[in-house]
Design an enzyme around this catalytic site. Sequence first.
Site, PDB file in Angstrom:
ATOM      1  N   ASP A  30      14.031  17.357  23.733  1.00 55.36           N
ATOM      2  CA  ASP A  30      15.410  17.486  24.209  1.00 55.36           C
ATOM      3  C   ASP A  30      16.358  16.771  23.229  1.00 55.36           C
ATOM      4  O   ASP A  30      16.074  15.636  22.813  1.00 55.36           O
ATOM      5  CB  ASP A  30      15.483  16.832  25.607  1.00 55.36           C
ATOM      6  CG  ASP A  30      16.798  17.067  26.309  1.00 55.36           C
ATOM      7  OD1 ASP A  30      17.444  18.098  26.058  1.00 55.36           O
ATOM      8  OD2 ASP A  30      17.176  16.207  27.152  1.00 55.36           O
ATOM      9  N   HIS A  31      17.450  17.412  22.880  1.00 56.29           N
ATOM     10  CA  HIS A  31      18.476  16.820  21.993  1.00 56.29           C
ATOM     11  C   HIS A  31      17.920  16.246  20.698  1.00 56.29           C
ATOM     12  O   HIS A  31      18.232  15.103  20.337  1.00 56.29           O
ATOM     13  CB  HIS A  31      19.263  15.722  22.730  1.00 56.29           C
ATOM     14  CG  HIS A  31      20.143  16.270  23.808  1.00 56.29           C
ATOM     15  ND1 HIS A  31      21.303  16.944  23.560  1.00 56.29           N
ATOM     16  CD2 HIS A  31      20.011  16.254  25.162  1.00 56.29           C
ATOM     17  CE1 HIS A  31      21.856  17.331  24.702  1.00 56.29           C
ATOM     18  NE2 HIS A  31      21.084  16.936  25.692  1.00 56.29           N
ATOM     19  N   HIS A  64      26.581  14.823  30.837  1.00 53.53           N
ATOM     20  CA  HIS A  64      25.380  14.060  31.214  1.00 53.53           C
ATOM     21  C   HIS A  64      25.726  12.908  32.158  1.00 53.53           C
ATOM     22  O   HIS A  64      26.862  12.436  32.170  1.00 53.53           O
ATOM     23  CB  HIS A  64      24.713  13.481  29.954  1.00 53.53           C
ATOM     24  CG  HIS A  64      24.112  14.537  29.068  1.00 53.53           C
ATOM     25  ND1 HIS A  64      24.503  14.747  27.773  1.00 53.53           N
ATOM     26  CD2 HIS A  64      23.140  15.451  29.309  1.00 53.53           C
ATOM     27  CE1 HIS A  64      23.793  15.731  27.245  1.00 53.53           C
ATOM     28  NE2 HIS A  64      22.959  16.190  28.156  1.00 53.53           N
TER      29      HIS A  64
HETATM   30  P1  13P Z   1      21.828  15.261  33.787  1.00 54.51           P
HETATM   31  O1  13P Z   1      22.288  13.949  33.258  1.00 54.51           O
HETATM   32  O2  13P Z   1      22.920  15.973  34.545  1.00 54.51           O
HETATM   33  O3  13P Z   1      20.574  15.187  34.586  1.00 54.51           O
HETATM   34  O4  13P Z   1      21.516  16.196  32.510  1.00 54.51           O
HETATM   35  C1  13P Z   1      20.331  16.009  31.786  1.00 54.51           C
HETATM   36  C2  13P Z   1      20.318  16.758  30.493  1.00 54.51           C
HETATM   37  O5  13P Z   1      21.142  17.591  30.186  1.00 54.51           O
HETATM   38  C3  13P Z   1      19.232  16.424  29.571  1.00 54.51           C
HETATM   39  O6  13P Z   1      19.328  17.101  28.358  1.00 54.51           O
HETATM   40  O1  G3H Z   2      20.515  14.281  27.798  1.00 53.77           O
HETATM   41  C1  G3H Z   2      19.881  13.269  27.719  1.00 53.77           C
HETATM   42  C2  G3H Z   2      18.814  12.953  28.690  1.00 53.77           C
HETATM   43  O2  G3H Z   2      19.347  12.564  29.931  1.00 53.77           O
HETATM   44  C3  G3H Z   2      17.871  11.959  28.101  1.00 53.77           C
HETATM   45  O3  G3H Z   2      18.425  10.704  28.034  1.00 53.77           O
HETATM   46  O4  G3H Z   2      18.236   9.888  25.676  1.00 53.77           O
HETATM   47  O5  G3H Z   2      18.301   8.289  27.636  1.00 53.77           O
HETATM   48  O6  G3H Z   2      16.272   9.677  27.192  1.00 53.77           O
HETATM   49  P1  G3H Z   2      17.776   9.561  27.074  1.00 53.77           P
HETATM   50 ZN    ZN Z   3      21.331  17.378  27.675  1.00 45.33          ZN
END
Ligand code: 13P
Ligand code: G3H
Ligand code: ZN
Length: 311
Positions: A82-83, A180
């Site tokens: 993710d990201h 987020h």
């Molecule tokens: P939330 O913070 O709304 O749960 O979104 C999570 C997210 O987009 C992780 O990539």
């Molecule tokens: O979008 C981000 C997710 O909520 C993950 O968050 O980078 O703190 O693991 P994190």
């Molecule tokens: Zn996200």
Amino acid sequence: MALVTSKRILDDASARGYAVGAFNVNNLEFAKAVMGAAQEANSPVIIQASEGAVSYAGVRQMVAMVRSLAEDTDVPVVLHLDHGRSFDTIVQCIRHGFTSVMIDGSHLPFDENVAITKKVVEVAHAAGVSVEAELGRLAGIEDIVAVSEREAALTDPDEARAFVEQTGCDALAVAIGTSHGPRKFKGEPVLAVDLVEKIKEQVRIPLVLHGASGVSTEVVQIGERYGARWAGSKGIPDQAIVEVIRRGINKINIDTDMRLAFVASIRETLATKPELLDPRDLMRPAIAAIKKVATGKMQLFGSAGMAADMM
Ligand code: 13P
Ligand code: G3H
Ligand code: ZN
């Protein structure tokens, strides 16, 4: 089952008009809870780890944990980064067995976002791994007062078409006013839901919604009763989720709702059972709380029951 790519399950979701939950995990408790929910709901599922989660758990440990849990379930499971922002981390994840990665170039100018996304697509596709990219900036619409700024933040359908054509990404994260974390809106929730349909008409590939947690008032109240300070929490209403799925969203990211449920449960257990010493007695109800969140999302997103006859 062995891990599958996100393209495999998101193309099915796009064809049949539902969305798959992508749940952020950092550790065994979250992974077990989400996977248990998917198994019971007979739902495909995406387990995702942020760069922070990968460095917290270790890339090899994350892959080994999720892979072995997936092998013990009958539903399709994806392990997704993710990201991803660092090209090196993305390559590491691909090398070690992630089946899907996100390259988040949303903070970059269009041409630079295209260039880095294209580079990731080349490497990932050569390894049989799917790629999610992002165009637009996640921000609450109401926080952006100037119309020109608002338009610049939200995903533009024509730009999205050019972006997907030029990069060859498999899924696209779009900005429609979500953000987020637990404080998504100061007033009433406002989302550009119609924009989803306009983007989907242009790109045809599965669309992704980040920042989609609902932020349950009930869970927030439990946390606050036992000492949490979560004032101002407000999330995305379920009805808005249903509407964006109908218009073309096929992957929905959830982290905050599970964090809230986990912390509220731990706080409640610590406060009501001060004699406890065994960490497993803290974790069991917390796992159940996360599992309840994940099960509810699978029902809301329409992925429950879909693992049986996926195309
Ligand atoms: P939330 O913070 O709304 O749960 O979104 C999570 C997210 O987009 C992780 O990539
Ligand atoms: O979008 C981000 C997710 O909520 C993950 O968050 O980078 O703190 O693991 P994190
Ligand atoms: Zn996200």
